[in-house]
Motif scaffolding. Structure first.
Motif, PDB file in Angstrom:
ATOM      1  N   TRP A 573       1.052  -1.234  -0.097  1.00  0.00           N
ATOM      2  CA  TRP A 573      -0.014   0.041  -0.001  1.00  0.00           C
ATOM      3  C   TRP A 573       0.806   1.263  -0.075  1.00  0.00           C
ATOM      4  O   TRP A 573       0.644   2.316  -0.662  1.00  0.00           O
ATOM      5  N   PHE A 647      -3.388  10.037  -0.240  1.00  0.00           N
ATOM      6  CA  PHE A 647      -4.672   9.334   0.219  1.00  0.00           C
ATOM      7  C   PHE A 647      -4.110   7.554   0.597  1.00  0.00           C
ATOM      8  O   PHE A 647      -4.451   7.173   1.745  1.00  0.00           O
ATOM      9  N   LEU A 650      -2.365   7.516   3.668  1.00  0.00           N
ATOM     10  CA  LEU A 650      -3.217   7.706   4.786  1.00  0.00           C
ATOM     11  C   LEU A 650      -3.912   6.466   5.031  1.00  0.00           C
ATOM     12  O   LEU A 650      -3.937   6.079   6.158  1.00  0.00           O
ATOM     13  N   LEU A 651      -4.256   5.727   3.859  1.00  0.00           N
ATOM     14  CA  LEU A 651      -4.815   4.297   4.004  1.00  0.00           C
ATOM     15  C   LEU A 651      -3.785   3.485   4.781  1.00  0.00           C
ATOM     16  O   LEU A 651      -4.024   2.607   5.586  1.00  0.00           O
ATOM     17  N   LYS A 654      -3.660   3.967   8.219  1.00  0.00           N
ATOM     18  CA  LYS A 654      -4.916   3.420   8.883  1.00  0.00           C
ATOM     19  C   LYS A 654      -4.373   1.902   9.224  1.00  0.00           C
ATOM     20  O   LYS A 654      -4.737   1.344  10.237  1.00  0.00           O
ATOM     21  N   LYS A 655      -3.858   1.384   8.270  1.00  0.00           N
ATOM     22  CA  LYS A 655      -3.692  -0.076   8.293  1.00  0.00           C
ATOM     23  C   LYS A 655      -2.367  -0.504   9.390  1.00  0.00           C
ATOM     24  O   LYS A 655      -2.366  -1.274   9.818  1.00  0.00           O
ATOM     25  N   MET A 688     -11.240  10.131   9.175  1.00  0.00           N
ATOM     26  CA  MET A 688     -10.163   9.226   9.404  1.00  0.00           C
ATOM     27  C   MET A 688      -8.993   9.834   9.894  1.00  0.00           C
ATOM     28  O   MET A 688      -8.239   9.197  11.228  1.00  0.00           O
ATOM     29  N   LEU A 689      -8.219  10.878   9.629  1.00  0.00           N
ATOM     30  CA  LEU A 689      -7.057  11.588   9.800  1.00  0.00           C
ATOM     31  C   LEU A 689      -7.169  11.972  11.236  1.00  0.00           C
ATOM     32  O   LEU A 689      -6.323  11.999  12.168  1.00  0.00           O
TER      33      LEU A 689
ATOM     34  N   GLU B  35     -16.547   2.741   8.156  1.00  0.00           N
ATOM     35  CA  GLU B  35     -15.183   2.684   7.777  1.00  0.00           C
ATOM     36  C   GLU B  35     -15.166   3.704   6.616  1.00  0.00           C
ATOM     37  O   GLU B  35     -14.428   4.618   6.307  1.00  0.00           O
ATOM     38  N   GLU B  38     -15.831   7.508   6.961  1.00  0.00           N
ATOM     39  CA  GLU B  38     -14.430   8.121   7.382  1.00  0.00           C
ATOM     40  C   GLU B  38     -13.512   8.512   6.123  1.00  0.00           C
ATOM     41  O   GLU B  38     -12.906   9.252   6.500  1.00  0.00           O
ATOM     42  N   MET B  39     -13.848   7.786   5.301  1.00  0.00           N
ATOM     43  CA  MET B  39     -12.832   7.662   4.319  1.00  0.00           C
ATOM     44  C   MET B  39     -13.295   8.705   3.203  1.00  0.00           C
ATOM     45  O   MET B  39     -12.469   8.941   2.422  1.00  0.00           O
ATOM     46  N   PHE B  42     -11.809  11.841   1.782  1.00  0.00           N
ATOM     47  CA  PHE B  42     -10.335  11.500   1.443  1.00  0.00           C
ATOM     48  C   PHE B  42     -10.401  10.820  -0.137  1.00  0.00           C
ATOM     49  O   PHE B  42      -9.488  11.234  -1.050  1.00  0.00           O
ATOM     50  N   ILE B  43     -11.321   9.960  -0.459  1.00  0.00           N
ATOM     51  CA  ILE B  43     -11.183   9.104  -1.542  1.00  0.00           C
ATOM     52  C   ILE B  43     -11.693  10.218  -2.602  1.00  0.00           C
ATOM     53  O   ILE B  43     -10.971  10.562  -3.766  1.00  0.00           O
ATOM     54  N   HIS B  45     -11.358  13.584  -2.580  1.00  0.00           N
ATOM     55  CA  HIS B  45     -10.126  14.244  -2.654  1.00  0.00           C
ATOM     56  C   HIS B  45      -8.990  14.102  -3.547  1.00  0.00           C
ATOM     57  O   HIS B  45      -8.322  14.676  -4.290  1.00  0.00           O
ATOM     58  N   ALA B  46      -8.812  12.584  -3.543  1.00  0.00           N
ATOM     59  CA  ALA B  46      -7.702  11.948  -4.260  1.00  0.00           C
ATOM     60  C   ALA B  46      -7.994  11.950  -5.622  1.00  0.00           C
ATOM     61  O   ALA B  46      -7.189  12.147  -6.733  1.00  0.00           O
TER      62      ALA B  46
END
Lengths: 707, 191
Positions: A573, A647, A650-651, A654-655, A688-689, B35, B38-39, B42-43, B45-46
């Motif tokens: 990732w 992004f 950031l993922l 989280k992981k 999330m952030l 989940e 919360e994301m 950001f998705i 934004h990407a």
């Protein structure tokens, strides 16, 4: 500080001073060349091993020599000393010279008849030193990575065969995961959240990458990269070991296929060059003389070359000891073992120099000429006859391929019921020819051989798949500077896809036969290797705008298809994030780089400003804001994938948090900070952030309590 | 299938956000998982990176961005045939603010629309199972309905701009705007 080298990069965790350096994008090509470099097995007698463990506190000769794998001309273990005491180095060199001189004068005094021996010995060493000087350059900064000669050491062939798994796995996901976990623990111990992480993370990924693509212990029946090429047979002259000992060891080695149960059909000891290694005491003229005599005798009677190593150097308190670092590449099991315990091996500096000298000699005078000899022999005896028969005409090929289809008996069944090509079969010889050409960096030759071999292997999908894979890799390695979009689309990607399909097909066949999912794992390991390797090589191309989508595609495929452990998956990732940050249009590359430099400068300036004056006036603030929002970004609009990169980082954070790897979480959050700094997303509590940041601070608050 | 819709301002900040979930026969709300909730921002934004890219392309060359929805022809165009937001001189179709499916993320599809003022209307289309990030079922998007939805939202947005109390780029907090958007979503998206 000294120059940043390949070894520093790969072991960056132990050289944290270099964290702010840059690494060239072609690094993966170097790692690949190292990963497929010739393997040397080290066989020694129990007496010699015991002597070594008494004197140097290292278990065996193999355990000592394994530290010297890697790029021979870099002499990285010696660098370990020069780094720590850069100023002292000059003194030690002069010191060393005087030692050599006094040695020589001692010899002259003691026995005039030895003069010729001593001078010849010294002449040899001065020769190697000359050559070394010529080729000695930092392998990291060489323009042409193929000039560097890498080697790998491994256990004696008999040991490898005895411990060999019968399932032909290339690497095992579980061990890789354990290694990663251990390594991450080491990182956690040795760094802080503030350590510059950019290069360290790349280095971590490349360590992971190198372990997934190379192994010194698994002998694959389908390719010959990990098969030993030189077998070092060591004798201890100081313990009175003589010609007979050497001869017996050689006979043992040559008869391995008779003595070892289930000796694999695809290994041929005749294709491994035996070389004697004589360990002697340089202060004893008798032993020097004995070495000379023995090497002549070995050459005359057994036709085997010899190298002499002055291993028993007299030591006293003033002898400079150098603490050795772990070699860059080693088998996964050894890596796991050494991440679990402190390793404090020290050897005298003089010995390090002598070992590098004999390795230079071994590689340039024996190993490479042997490989070239074999390559041209196979070329003439196996490749040429085919070429002249085919003459490139298709209708001729039809007849030939018909004939080969009838020869199904070329496959040999081994004791476990697996069918392999024997080492003497044309197919395997061709494969070896191609692999060895690859190892000696003659990519064009390798490509031609893989290409012609792939036509022969249509009925043997297991062999076919790796052949296609390496055909594509030779293209990426050899034609690096001229790889175009068209070439990627028409040649490389179809080859890789074909290889992956063929791996899939063979794993399905196995699953059908055995009825278990476990049986398919070996092919999955090859498949993973293929994808991870291809994606890295795509990233090393100069036009990253066109090549990164392919890298991303393969990495995503790994995530969806391969059963990697959780940490290994997060590594992928993070690599995806790196891929996106590398996706820059070549037209704006320099602008973006300038821009990021400018932003970094501004950031530093602002931090200083904050320190100097907490209540700085608003005018300054406005200037900074204006500078930051200037037209730089407009030029790059749509031509970068920075937001995507952020992004995915950031993922990954989280992981990592799910895996409780808090150092990694902190680093990932540091990396994305700039990208999200001006957005409301960063401060929203239900996203999330913010949650990750909170978790991290919670963890940090808990930390001192538990400590 | 659930959707997450946002209007993104010039600096990448969302000025309006809404999540539409489906009301099925048994009255069960099928929204995004926690989940994904919360994301989602950001998705989105990407995917702005790709929208930016498409915005400045006269003829998008990358087939990755074209929409595979082949239901009908005529007005149901795919981007590759019409040019991007910047019109190709050979195409007279002025209706190309709608970019179609621009990006995807593990089973989620992302569509986009750009207003002439450069505001970006972006939407994540979830799968009906609204599974986690590893779901691989890709969403099929009805381009016609989607385009109509965006066009009406565009109109609504322009009306908001005409409000003398509204400053461009500020978050839109009007409940009327919100309820209209939601009714449009019910009309076009969750039929």
């Amino acid at each position: 500080m000294n120059t940043f080298t390949y070894e520093h990069y790969m072991n960056l965790l132990f050289h944290l001073d270099y964290c702010k350096e840059n690494v060239i994008p072609e690094i993966s090509r170097r790692i690949l060349l190292h990963a497929i470099s010739p393997v040397i097995t080290v066989t020694s007698t129990p007496d010699l091993d015991q002597h070594i463990s008494e004197v140097y506190n290292v278990d065996s000769l193999y355990m000592m020599l394994r530290y010297f794998g890697g790029c021979v001309s870099d002499r990285d273990q010696v660098n370990e000393h020069t780094n720590s005491t850069a100023t002292k180095h000059v003194e030690t060199i002069s010191d060393q010279n005087t030692v050599v001189n006094t040695n020589m004068s001692d010899l002259e005094k003691v026995e005039p008849s030895n003069i010729s021996n001593a001078t010849s010995h010294l002449a040899v060493s001065s020769n190697t030193r000359q050559r070394r000087n010529r080729s000695r350059s930092n392998s990291l900064f060489q323009r042409d990575p193929t000039q560097s000669q890498y080697i790998r050491f491994t256990k004696p062939l008999a040991d490898i065969l005895n411990t060999r798994d019968t399932n032909d796995m290339l690497f095992d996901y579980h061990s890789l995961e354990i290694f990663l976990e251990n390594y991450l623990k080491m990182i956690e111990k040795q760094t802080t959240d503030k350590t510059p992480d950019r290069l360290l993370k790349k280095s971590l990924y490349h360590t992971f990458f190198s372990l997934a693509i190379s192994s010194t212990t698994s002998l694959s029946p389908y390719e010959s990269f990990n098969h030993p090429i030189v077998s070092l047979i060591a004798l201890d002259i100081s313990k009175g070991q003589t010609y007979e000992h050497g001869r017996d060891l050689l006979i043992n080695f040559k008869n391995l296929h008779r003595t070892v149960e289930n000796f694999p059909v695809f290994i041929n000891t005749n294709d491994i060059l035996p070389v004697f290694l004589l360990c002697f005491d340089p202060t004893s003229p008798e032993q020097i003389e004995q070495c000379e005599a023995l090497s002549k005798q070995f050459k005359k009677q057994l036709f085997v070359e010899t190298v002499s190593l002055p291993l028993w150097i007299p030591q006293n308190e003033s002898t400079i000891q150098v603490k050795l670092h772990q070699p860059v590449m080693s088998s996964l099991d050894e890596m796991i073992y050494f991440t679990q315990q402190e390793d404090n091996t020290e050897l005298p500096l003089k010995l390090l120099d002598s070992i590098y000298d004999i390795l230079d000699e071994l590689v340039h005078d024996l190993l490479l000429p042997f490989m070239h000899r074999k390559i041209s022999f196979w070329e003439e005896s196996v490749m040429q006859p085919r070429r002249s028969l085919f003459h490139g005409s298709k209708w001729m090929k039809k007849f030939i391929s018909k004939n080969t289809h009838q020869q199904n008996n070329t496959l040999v069944k081994d004791a476990n019921g697996n069918m392999y090509f024997a080492s003497s079969s044309t197919e395997f010889l061709l494969r070896k020819l191609a692999d060895w050409s690859m190892m000696t960096s003659s990519f064009k030759n390798a490509y031609n051989t893989y290409e012609s071999l792939s036509h022969e292997l249509e009925n043997y999908p297991k062999y076919m798949a790796t052949c296609l894979e390496w055909e594509a890799i030779t293209l990426l390695m050899g034609a690096q500077s001229i790889v175009t979009v068209k070439m990627i689309k028409n040649d490389i990607v179809p080859l890789l896809d074909n290889a992956l399909d063929t791996y899939d097909m063979s794993s399905m066949r196995v699953q059908k036969r055995d009825g278990t999912v476990q049986a398919t794992e070996p092919f999955r390991s090859y498949e993973t290797r293929c994808m991870i390797l291809a994606s890295e090589l795509f990233l090393s191309l100069s036009d990253t705008w066109t090549s990164t989508p392919y890298a991303i595609e393969y990495l995503e495929l790994i995530l969806s298809e391969c059963k990697l452990g959780p940490c290994s998956q997060i590594m992928i990732w993070e690599r995806l994030s790196d891929c996106y940050s590398l996706r820059l249009d070549p037209r704006i590359k320099h602008k973006v780089e300038n821009d990021s430099n400018r932003k970094n400068k501004l950031k530093l300036q602002r931090n200083e400003e904050k320190k100097n004056d907490e209540t700085s006036n608003n005018d300054n603030k406005k200037v900074f804001e204006h500078e930051e929002n200037s037209n730089y970004d407009l030029v790059a609009q749509g031509l970068t994938r920075k937001r995507k990169a952020a992004f995915f980082r950031l993922l990954a954070a989280k992981k990592w948090a799910d895996q409780k790897q808090w150092r990694q979480v902190a680093w990932c959050l540091n990396d994305v900070e700039d990208e999200y700094a001006h957005l409301a997303l960063a401060t929203r509590k239900n996203l999330m952030l913010y949650r990750l940041k909170e978790d991290l601070t919670d963890h940090e608050l808990k930390q001192p309590e538990t400590a | 299938m659930p959707q997450y819709f946002a209007i993104i301002g010039h600096k990448g900040n969302p000025i309006y956000e809404a999540e539409f979930s489906i009301q099925q026969g048994n009255q069960k709300n099928l929204g995004f998982s926690q989940e994904l909730k919360e994301m989602n921002p950001f998705i989105l934004h990407a995917s702005l990176d790709i929208i930016d890219d498409l915005q400045w392309q006269a003829v998008p060359s990358n087939s990755q961005y074209t929409n595979d929805n082949s239901s009908g022809s005529g007005s149901n165009f795919s981007i590759s045939s019409t040019g991007g937001f910047l019109r190709s001189k050979n195409v007279n179709n002025t209706d190309n603010c709608y970019l179609g499916k621009v990006d995807h993320f593990y089973g989620l599809a992302i569509t986009a629309y750009i207003s002439y003022g450069g505001m970006k209307f972006v939407m994540i289309h979830g799968t009906s199972t609204s599974g986690g990030s590893n779901s691989t079922n890709t969403v099929v998007i009805d381009d016609n309905a989607c385009r109509s939805f965006y066009q009406e939202i565009h109109e609504l947005y322009i009306k908001t701009l005409m409000n003398p109390f509204y400053k461009t780029g500020d978050p839109i907090s009007s409940p009327v705007f919100d309820s209209r958007v939601r009714s449009l979503a019910r009309k076009y998206l969750n039929k």
